[in-house]
Design a protein around this motif. Structure first.
Motif, mmCIF file in Angstrom:
data_model
loop_
_atom_site.group_PDB
_atom_site.id
_atom_site.type_symbol
_atom_site.label_atom_id
_atom_site.label_comp_id
_atom_site.label_asym_id
_atom_site.label_seq_id
_atom_site.Cartn_x
_atom_site.Cartn_y
_atom_site.Cartn_z
ATOM 1 N N THR A 170 48.788 63.047 49.667
ATOM 2 C CA THR A 170 50.317 63.802 49.504
ATOM 3 C C THR A 170 51.161 62.881 49.275
ATOM 4 O O THR A 170 50.961 61.635 49.293
ATOM 5 C CB THR A 170 50.289 64.435 50.951
ATOM 6 O OG1 THR A 170 50.808 63.627 51.969
ATOM 7 C CG2 THR A 170 49.262 65.280 51.494
ATOM 8 N N ASN A 173 55.415 62.133 49.877
ATOM 9 C CA ASN A 173 56.392 62.135 51.040
ATOM 10 C C ASN A 173 57.519 63.131 51.049
ATOM 11 O O ASN A 173 57.611 63.942 49.909
ATOM 12 C CB ASN A 173 56.885 60.820 51.659
ATOM 13 C CG ASN A 173 57.762 60.112 50.620
ATOM 14 O OD1 ASN A 173 57.950 60.795 49.493
ATOM 15 N ND2 ASN A 173 58.242 59.176 50.736
ATOM 16 N N ASP A 198 54.707 60.014 45.334
ATOM 17 C CA ASP A 198 53.154 60.209 45.452
ATOM 18 C C ASP A 198 52.529 59.148 45.995
ATOM 19 O O ASP A 198 52.702 57.992 45.521
ATOM 20 C CB ASP A 198 52.368 60.729 44.099
ATOM 21 C CG ASP A 198 51.220 60.986 43.913
ATOM 22 O OD1 ASP A 198 50.674 61.144 45.415
ATOM 23 O OD2 ASP A 198 50.424 61.352 42.995
ATOM 24 N N VAL A 201 53.934 62.875 59.160
ATOM 25 C CA VAL A 201 52.811 63.657 58.780
ATOM 26 C C VAL A 201 51.907 62.683 58.223
ATOM 27 O O VAL A 201 52.034 61.855 57.391
ATOM 28 C CB VAL A 201 53.296 64.761 57.986
ATOM 29 C CG1 VAL A 201 51.883 65.395 57.396
ATOM 30 C CG2 VAL A 201 53.961 65.942 58.663
ATOM 31 N N ALA A 217 49.649 61.440 55.555
ATOM 32 C CA ALA A 217 49.535 61.584 54.196
ATOM 33 C C ALA A 217 48.473 61.056 53.347
ATOM 34 O O ALA A 217 48.188 61.597 52.345
ATOM 35 C CB ALA A 217 50.634 60.668 53.608
ATOM 36 N N GLU A 241 40.492 66.719 55.243
ATOM 37 C CA GLU A 241 41.416 68.079 55.064
ATOM 38 C C GLU A 241 41.852 68.916 56.389
ATOM 39 O O GLU A 241 42.793 69.288 56.443
ATOM 40 C CB GLU A 241 40.614 68.985 54.248
ATOM 41 C CG GLU A 241 39.064 69.564 54.841
ATOM 42 C CD GLU A 241 38.200 68.381 54.299
ATOM 43 O OE1 GLU A 241 36.802 68.990 54.369
ATOM 44 O OE2 GLU A 241 38.403 67.361 53.672
ATOM 45 N N VAL A 299 44.925 65.208 57.043
ATOM 46 C CA VAL A 299 45.960 65.070 55.993
ATOM 47 C C VAL A 299 46.720 66.191 55.561
ATOM 48 O O VAL A 299 46.314 67.309 55.449
ATOM 49 C CB VAL A 299 45.168 64.381 54.633
ATOM 50 C CG1 VAL A 299 46.270 64.317 53.493
ATOM 51 C CG2 VAL A 299 44.415 62.977 54.912
ATOM 52 N N GLY A 300 48.009 66.070 55.690
ATOM 53 C CA GLY A 300 49.192 67.068 55.518
ATOM 54 C C GLY A 300 49.244 68.034 56.639
ATOM 55 O O GLY A 300 50.345 69.054 56.460
ATOM 56 N N LYS A 301 48.538 68.065 57.791
ATOM 57 C CA LYS A 301 48.638 68.773 58.788
ATOM 58 C C LYS A 301 49.019 68.105 60.246
ATOM 59 O O LYS A 301 49.679 68.780 60.742
ATOM 60 C CB LYS A 301 47.217 69.543 58.820
ATOM 61 C CG LYS A 301 46.902 70.407 57.760
ATOM 62 C CD LYS A 301 45.604 71.012 57.906
ATOM 63 C CE LYS A 301 45.099 72.111 56.500
ATOM 64 N NZ LYS A 301 43.830 72.691 56.871
ATOM 65 N N ASN A 306 50.876 65.864 62.656
ATOM 66 C CA ASN A 306 52.118 65.034 62.826
ATOM 67 C C ASN A 306 52.144 64.369 63.878
ATOM 68 O O ASN A 306 51.999 64.641 65.132
ATOM 69 C CB ASN A 306 53.275 66.199 62.689
ATOM 70 C CG ASN A 306 54.384 65.410 62.766
ATOM 71 O OD1 ASN A 306 54.917 64.369 63.172
ATOM 72 N ND2 ASN A 306 55.377 65.958 61.631
#
Length: 310
Positions: free
Chosen positions: A2, A4, A9, A34, A36, A51, A54-56, A58
């Motif tokens: 992901t 920031n 990127d 989070v 990344a 999945e 990553v991105g979920k 924190n």
């Protein structure tokens, strides 16, 4: 991977192929805390599909929860890497994998994880992400704990040995004191030594008594050596033989041996071993023995046999 909060990127800074080439589990965190990105080794180690994380996930928020205590040092180091560009190796943290419902390749429910945190910079030197390189150091920590425990046991044993040596030294001193008190040789007057005997007389005590008495006779050139047996109510054959040897040894050094306070039981024991009573004097008590020494002082050789009972 992901980007920031500034839209940078991660793929441009650290391509997934390069990330997957790292042999240890590795996680990337943005400035918002989070996750990344991560490498395939991290997925396999924790058995968590990227999945799901990553991105979920924190880390900053999780560290503030009651279950996030083990993450607080990690989060502090991540913030330091993002804000100051510092590189830090954190102390190993015990992770309860059972509580997290994950397992390691070693199938351990609890594992010590060492985290190395460093910043990821762009070409201009700006920091946008922090990387967390993880290492399973469970065996190392357990070995260290074993060494610490062994060291503690050795220290405790050393203290115990020191205490035992001190106690042994105290016992030796106490024994010496008891021996001195149990064998008091008194110079009651010039040329007259008295040895009051209390309790039983075994071979060791008889040897000590003989050694000290003969030493005192030789030192003081005593003419008389009184063994007062008032405190001895009965003796066995072995004790009677010890007493006889002491008196005979005193005579060999020129001191006339005198037995005082002889009880009927002691007299019976002495006669049972056929002691030559002509080699020493017997008196009813210590007072009579002292009277005898005063009356019998002589210029001639000490130790000449004088038969009879006084």
């Amino acid at each position: 991977m992901t980007s920031n909060e500034k839209g940078v990127d991660l793929q441009q800074l650290f391509p997934q192929a390069a990330l997957d080439a790292v042999p240890q589990p590795m996680w990337i965190y943005g400035r918002d805390g989070v996750a990344a990105g991560c490498n395939i080794t991290a997925e396999k180690f924790w058995r968590l599909p990227r999945e799901h994380i990553v991105g979920k996930y924190n880390a900053f928020e999780h560290a503030e929860t009651p279950d996030g205590a083990s993450l607080r040092e990690l989060v502090r180091a991540v913030r330091a890497a993002l804000d100051a560009g510092s590189v830090e190796v954190c102390e190993p943290v015990l992770i309860d994998l059972g509580a997290l419902d994950v397992t390691t390749q070693a199938s351990k429910e609890r594992a010590y994880i060492e985290n190395t945190i460093f910043p990821l910079r762009d070409r201009d030197g700006a920091i946008h992400f922090a990387a967390v390189l993880q290492r399973n150091v469970t065996e190392l920590v357990e070995k260290r704990q074993e060494v610490e425990q062994a060291t503690a046991r050795i220290a405790a044993q050393s203290e115990l040995i020191a205490a035992l040596e001190a106690a042994q030294h105290a016992l030796v001193e106490q024994r010496q004191t008891i021996e001195e008190l149990s064998t008091p040789i008194i110079e009651v007057s010039q040329g007259v030594l008295a040895l009051p005997i209390l309790g039983s007389v075994d071979e060791a005590r008889a040897g000590e008594m003989m050694h000290k008495l003969l030493e005192q006779i030789a030192h003081s050139k005593a003419q008389f050596a009184i063994l007062d047996l008032t405190g001895v109510q009965s003796v066995d054959i072995a004790t009677a033989e010890h007493l006889a040897r002491i008196m005979k040894a005193a005579g060999l050094l020129g001191a006339l041996g005198i037995l005082s306070g002889v009880s009927p039981a002691v007299a019976d024991a002495l006669t049972s071993i056929e002691v030559d009573m002509t080699r020493f004097i017997t008196c009813r008590n210590l007072s009579d023995a002292l009277t005898y020494t005063k009356r019998s002082r002589r210029p001639g050789p000490a130790g000449a046999p004088i038969p009879g009972r006084r």
